[in-house]
Every structure is written in structure tokens, then in C-alpha cells.
Design an enzyme around this catalytic site. Structure first.
Site, PDB file in Angstrom:
ATOM      1  CE1 TYR A   1      -5.127  -3.134  10.151  1.00  9.70           C
ATOM      2  CE2 TYR A   1      -7.048  -2.337  11.337  1.00  9.70           C
ATOM      3  CZ  TYR A   1      -5.762  -2.139  10.882  1.00  9.70           C
ATOM      4  OH  TYR A   1      -5.110  -0.963  11.149  1.00  9.70           O
TER       5      TYR A   1
ATOM      6  CE1 TYR B   1       7.693 -12.920  20.423  1.00  9.67           C
ATOM      7  CE2 TYR B   1      10.049 -12.586  20.798  1.00  9.67           C
ATOM      8  CZ  TYR B   1       9.023 -13.228  20.135  1.00  9.67           C
ATOM      9  OH  TYR B   1       9.324 -14.178  19.189  1.00  9.67           O
TER      10      TYR B   1
ATOM     11  CB  THR C   1       1.227  -8.474   7.587  1.00  6.16           C
ATOM     12  OG1 THR C   1       1.279  -8.874   6.220  1.00  6.16           O
ATOM     13  CG2 THR C   1       2.026  -7.198   7.784  1.00  6.16           C
TER      14      THR C   1
ATOM     15  CB  THR D   1      -0.961   0.058   1.215  1.00  7.24           C
ATOM     16  OG1 THR D   1      -0.170   0.025   2.404  1.00  7.24           O
ATOM     17  CG2 THR D   1      -1.939  -1.099   1.210  1.00  7.24           C
TER      18      THR D   1
HETATM   19  N1  UDP Z   1      14.210 -12.618  13.692  1.00  9.14           N
HETATM   20  C1  UDP Z   1      14.464 -11.658  12.725  1.00  9.14           C
HETATM   21  N2  UDP Z   1      15.546 -10.848  12.880  1.00  9.14           N
HETATM   22  C2  UDP Z   1      16.389 -10.946  13.946  1.00  9.14           C
HETATM   23  C3  UDP Z   1      16.114 -11.917  14.928  1.00  9.14           C
HETATM   24  C4  UDP Z   1      15.000 -12.743  14.765  1.00  9.14           C
HETATM   25  O1  UDP Z   1      13.738 -11.517  11.733  1.00  9.14           O
HETATM   26  O2  UDP Z   1      17.340 -10.162  14.001  1.00  9.14           O
HETATM   27  C5  UDP Z   1      13.057 -13.486  13.517  1.00  9.14           C
HETATM   28  C6  UDP Z   1      13.471 -14.934  13.522  1.00  9.14           C
HETATM   29  O3  UDP Z   1      13.544 -15.383  12.194  1.00  9.14           O
HETATM   30  C7  UDP Z   1      12.375 -15.644  14.275  1.00  9.14           C
HETATM   31  C8  UDP Z   1      11.536 -14.548  14.892  1.00  9.14           C
HETATM   32  O4  UDP Z   1      12.194 -13.322  14.603  1.00  9.14           O
HETATM   33  O5  UDP Z   1      11.545 -16.369  13.384  1.00  9.14           O
HETATM   34  C9  UDP Z   1      11.355 -14.690  16.362  1.00  9.14           C
HETATM   35  O6  UDP Z   1      12.606 -14.655  16.978  1.00  9.14           O
HETATM   36  P1  UDP Z   1      12.830 -15.320  18.405  1.00  9.14           P
HETATM   37  O7  UDP Z   1      14.262 -15.127  18.770  1.00  9.14           O
HETATM   38  O8  UDP Z   1      11.824 -14.815  19.352  1.00  9.14           O
HETATM   39  O9  UDP Z   1      12.439 -16.823  18.159  1.00  9.14           O
HETATM   40  P2  UDP Z   1      13.281 -18.091  17.774  1.00  9.14           P
HETATM   41  O10 UDP Z   1      14.249 -17.691  16.700  1.00  9.14           O
HETATM   42  O11 UDP Z   1      13.938 -18.488  19.053  1.00  9.14           O
HETATM   43  O12 UDP Z   1      12.237 -19.028  17.285  1.00  9.14           O
END
Ligand code: UDP
Ligand code: UDP
Length: 295
Positions: free
Chosen positions: A123, A137, A70, A15
Site C-alpha cells: 500500500y 504524467y 491497482t 471493498t
Molecule cells: N487508457 C485507458 N483509457 C483511455 C486511454 C488510455 O484506460 O481512455 C490506458 C491505456 O490502456 C494505457 C494507459 O492508459 O495502458 C496509459 O495510457 P498512455 O496513453 O499514457 O500510454 P500508452 O497507451 O501510450 O502506452
């Protein structure tokens, strides 16, 4: 960027349009990444504004599964990124978490009235899970989260085909086409101008307040009143006409902004008509540009 920060913009341009940031391209503090946050993103940052997701009903209903991805997988990736680099993360939530509200105006303590299987659910429930993920988190991974519940917003750089009421009514009035009111027109909304929202988002990010905060302008109008206000501001020959109602359309919406005033010292500064005039001027100019292109 004006405050001296380095900015990385990440967009899949579903968008958004590149023209909205083209004046920054080439600036030493600016970087543009064409990516969808449903895929993991590895960058080094101190603050994340997670604003991804279509927000206009016709856009988010266009591909509901993608909207859910998303707001769930995309949000997990942003929270995972925040966790890895120790960044603060601001999640853009929405007044839609209140659904078709039974409490008016809506304070952040209201849990909402959402149809989990209706056309808006992708949404509404997507954003509700986004909030749930944020606090999970925060609790378990010590991520520093901010949650903004954003109410209806308008302003320059909205998409011509945005499909929401402000841009529809302005473009219809500018083109002398009928102004389309869905349903009785007695449903209400409260509109804020984009610069107020941006100030609110920055104030929230900079604050120590971690509970959800409504950001919106409490000036409330029925959609019928709103059609008339826009028609009067634009001028022209448009008739205001009635179209069928949309399913699960929230009937009343107005933010209670006590929290934002108390904890962020924030309140909207731009009045409704003042803001609408700026949005109307923007669309006038966009129409002029598109007419020049087709000539
Ligand atoms: N993630 C990301 N960038 C980062 C770190 C993590 O996109 O710099 C993504 C990662 O691919 C994961 C998600 O964020 O799928 C969740 O991360 P988390 O560490 O909570 O979970 P885990 O990797 O332990 O499943
Ligand atoms: N609406 C309308 N005509 C339009 C577009 C929207 O009457 O051309 C109404 C819609 O039914 C709703 C309100 O305006 O009651 C706001 O709708 P919008 O799609 O802008 O956003 P929402 O607040 O519902 O997410």
C-alpha cells in the site's frame, strides 16, 4: 450530483458495496460501471477522482500483489484516460506515504520513513508510485493532477468488516465484546469525518494547486484514549483488552494542514465526538438490519 454534474461510478466492489449507491440508481445523472481499473477504461469525462484501492490494512494485505497492481497499473490507466480526454485527475494518496514518521506532525515536505519490504509496503509504496506517476504524467504529458494525502477517516457507509480501528471499536462496544487494542495503545492517530474529507477533495479538484495536500483532522489521540472515548460514547459492558502489536505500525500520526488551509481555504468542521456519534448511529442501524435478516 447535487451540484448538477453527471457522475460515472466505476467499482470492482472488492471493498465497496452496491447498497452504498443504490439510492442514486435510476437517477438521470448517474451511471454505475462494474469494472476493475487494472483494465483500461474508455469513458468521456472532465474530472476523475481516482479513489480505487483497498485502504484498510487487513484488506490491502489480503492480496498485496493486487493492491500494487491497482495503485500502479490502475493509476497509469486513470492518467492515460485523463491524458486522452484532457480531464483533470485527483489521485487519492495517503498519510501512509510518511510510513512510521520521524517528523511530527507531518507536513507535505516530509519524504517519509517507509519499509519497502514490510507488510504495509504494498500500500505505502503503491501510493508513493501513484504520486510519482502523477507528476511524471504532469511533466511529460501535461496532465492536470491533484494529489490528496488522506489521513484516517471514518463515517457512515464504512464496511462492517472494514477491520480498521474505528469500525472495530464501535462494533465491539455495540456487541459488548472486548475492545481490542493492538500493542501498547500508546500509538496515536488523528481521525477526520467523511464529510470534511469530501469537502476537501472537491476544494482540491477545483483549486489550481498541484502539489500534494494533506487532508485530515489534526485532533490527535492515543489508541488507548480512543478506545475509552468510543466505549464512553457507546456505553455497554465491553472491557478494553490488549492484543499483540502489528508489524511496522506507525507510532504517531497527525497531519500538518497548513497547506490545505492556505491554498484551499479548507479545514475540518466536524469535531471528533460529533463525527463518532454519526458513525456509531450508522453501525447501530446496520447491526439492527443484519439482526432482522437473520431472524
Ligand atoms: N487508457 C485507458 N483509457 C483511455 C486511454 C488510455 O484506460 O481512455 C490506458 C491505456 O490502456 C494505457 C494507459 O492508459 O495502458 C496509459 O495510457 P498512455 O496513453 O499514457 O500510454 P500508452 O497507451 O501510450 O502506452
Ligand atoms: N488498532 C487497534 N485495534 C484494532 C484495529 C486497529 O488497536 O482493532 C490500532 C492499530 O494497531 C493502529 C491504529 O489502531 O495503531 C489504527 O489502525 P487502522 O488499522 O485503523 O489504520 P492505520 O492507521 O494503521 O492504517
Amino acid at each position: 450530483m447535487k451540484a448538477g454534474h453527471d457522475i460515472t461510478v466505476v467499482d470492482n466492489f472488492f471493498t465497496g458495496v452496491k447498497a452504498n449507491v443504490e439510492h442514486w440508481i435510476g437517477h438521470a445523472n448517474f451511471e454505475l460501471i462494474h469494472q476493475d481499473i487494472v483494465n483500461p477504461l474508455f469513458v468521456e469525462v472532465d474530472e476523475i477522482y481516482h479513489l480505487a484501492s483497498p485502504a484498510s490494512p487487513p484488506h490491502y494485505m489480503f492480496n498485496p500483489v493486487k493492491t500494487i497492481k491497482t495503485n500502479t497499473i490502475g493509476t497509469i490507466n486513470m492518467l492515460g484516460l485523463a491524458k486522452r480526454v484532457g480531464a483533470k485527475v485527483l489521485i487519492a494518496s495517503t498519510s501512509e506515504v510518511y510510513g512510521d514518521p520521524e517528523v511530527h506532525p507531518q507536513p507535505e515536505t516530509y519524504w517519509g520513513h517507509v519499509n519497502p519490504i514490510g507488510p504495509r509496503a504494498c500500500y505505502d509504496e503503491g501510493k508513493r508510485v501513484s504520486e510519482t506517476l502523477s507528476y511524471a504524467y504532469a511533466k511529460h504529458e501535461k496532465v492536470s493532477v491533484r494529489v490528496a494525502r488522506i489521513f484516517n477517516t471514518h463515517g457512515p457507509r464504512m464496511h462492517m468488516n472494514d477491520g480498521r480501528v474505528v469500525s472495530n471499536f464501535i462494533l465491539q462496544a455495540l456487541r459488548n465484546e472486548p475492545i481490542t487494542v493492538y500493542g501498547s495503545g500508546k500509538q496515536t492517530r488523528s481521525f477526520q469525518f467523511v464529510s470534511d474529507l469530501v469537502d476537501g477533495l472537491i476544494a482540491l479538484m477545483e483549486s489550481n494547486y498541484t502539489q500534494p495536500v494533506n487532508l485530515g483532522n489534526p485532533t490527535e489521540h492515543t489508541i488507548n484514549e480512543f478506545a475509552k472515548i468510543i466505549k464512553d460514547l457507546v456505553g455497554g459492558e465491553s472491557q478494553i483488552i490488549s492484543k499483540s502489536a502489528v508489524e511496522d505500525d506507525p507510532q504517531r500520526r497527525k497531519p500538518d494542514i497548513t497547506r490545505a488551509m492556505t491554498y484551499l481555504n479548507w479545514k475540518p468542521k466536524v469535531g471528533l465526538k460529533e463525527g463518532l456519534k454519526m458513525t456509531i448511529n450508522y453501525f447501530k442501524e446496520e447491526l439492527r438490519k443484519s439482526q432482522n435478516k437473520t431472524q
